[in-house]
Design a protein around this motif. Structure first.
Motif, PDB file in Angstrom:
ATOM      1  N   GLU A 116      -2.867   5.320 -35.921  1.00 59.16           N
ATOM      2  CA  GLU A 116      -3.605   4.421 -35.029  1.00 59.16           C
ATOM      3  C   GLU A 116      -4.991   4.119 -35.594  1.00 59.16           C
ATOM      4  N   ARG A 120      -4.584   1.725 -38.446  1.00 57.19           N
ATOM      5  CA  ARG A 120      -4.285   0.381 -37.946  1.00 57.19           C
ATOM      6  C   ARG A 120      -5.543  -0.277 -37.394  1.00 57.19           C
ATOM      7  N   ALA A 121      -6.351   0.483 -36.688  1.00 55.22           N
ATOM      8  CA  ALA A 121      -7.589  -0.062 -36.125  1.00 55.22           C
ATOM      9  C   ALA A 121      -8.547  -0.483 -37.243  1.00 55.22           C
ATOM     10  N   ARG A 156      -7.642  -1.410 -40.261  1.00 52.52           N
ATOM     11  CA  ARG A 156      -7.092  -2.607 -40.891  1.00 52.52           C
ATOM     12  C   ARG A 156      -7.336  -3.846 -40.049  1.00 52.52           C
ATOM     13  N   LEU A 157      -7.222  -3.727 -38.727  1.00 51.28           N
ATOM     14  CA  LEU A 157      -7.461  -4.879 -37.854  1.00 51.28           C
ATOM     15  C   LEU A 157      -8.939  -5.234 -37.801  1.00 51.28           C
ATOM     16  N   GLU A 158      -9.775  -4.239 -37.887  1.00 48.20           N
ATOM     17  CA  GLU A 158     -11.205  -4.466 -37.810  1.00 48.20           C
ATOM     18  C   GLU A 158     -11.756  -5.000 -39.124  1.00 48.20           C
ATOM     19  N   ALA A 179     -11.893  -8.847 -39.488  1.00 46.98           N
ATOM     20  CA  ALA A 179     -12.843  -9.389 -38.518  1.00 46.98           C
ATOM     21  C   ALA A 179     -14.264  -9.232 -39.033  1.00 46.98           C
TER      22      ALA A 179
END
Length: 131
Positions: free
Chosen positions: A107, A110-111, A113-115, A118
């Motif tokens: 998790e 993943r956070a 990678r998503l951040e 951005a």
């Protein structure tokens, strides 16, 4: 989280295997205790029938003596299984804790990678007052 998926599947398999093993041990302990109880009743009935309840007496029924030996062996086996049961419980708890750790790491990854995209696409504020 793709990189953690195989590890998570492996940990879930370990947990299921530990639960299955624990269930088998629980069943065996219950069976041994039930059989020992049955033998207790058989011993009592044989002693009552013969009128002899002292296993050291020469007239003690051989059937009751054999049943006593078998019952004692079953009880020892059940006690040995209780040690294995505790080990299996500890292994299950460790596997569950490891799964939680791996899932949390996935998790977090993943956070990140998503951040990451951005942050890169966000406009940077340039302090023009310094120029």
């Amino acid at each position: 989280m793709k990189s953690h998926d195989p590890l998570i599947r492996a940990k879930k398999f370990q947990i299921e295997d530990a639960r299955r093993r624990l269930g088998q041990i629980d069943t065996m302990i219950a069976d041994f205790e039930r059989m020992a109880g049955d033998l207790d009743r058989d011993i009592a009935a044989e002693e009552e029938r013969s009128g002899q309840s002292d296993p050291r007496h020469f007239a003690y029924p051989p059937l009751a003596l054999a049943a006593r030996t078998r019952r004692d062996n079953l009880r020892r086996s059940a006690e040995d299984l209780k040690v294995q049961q505790e080990e299996a419980r500890a292994a299950l708890a460790a596997a569950e804790a490891e799964l939680a750790r791996v899932e949390a790491a996935g998790e977090m990854e993943r956070a990140v990678r998503l951040e990451g995209p951005a942050r890169r696409s966000a406009p940077r504020h340039i302090d023009t007052a310094r120029f």
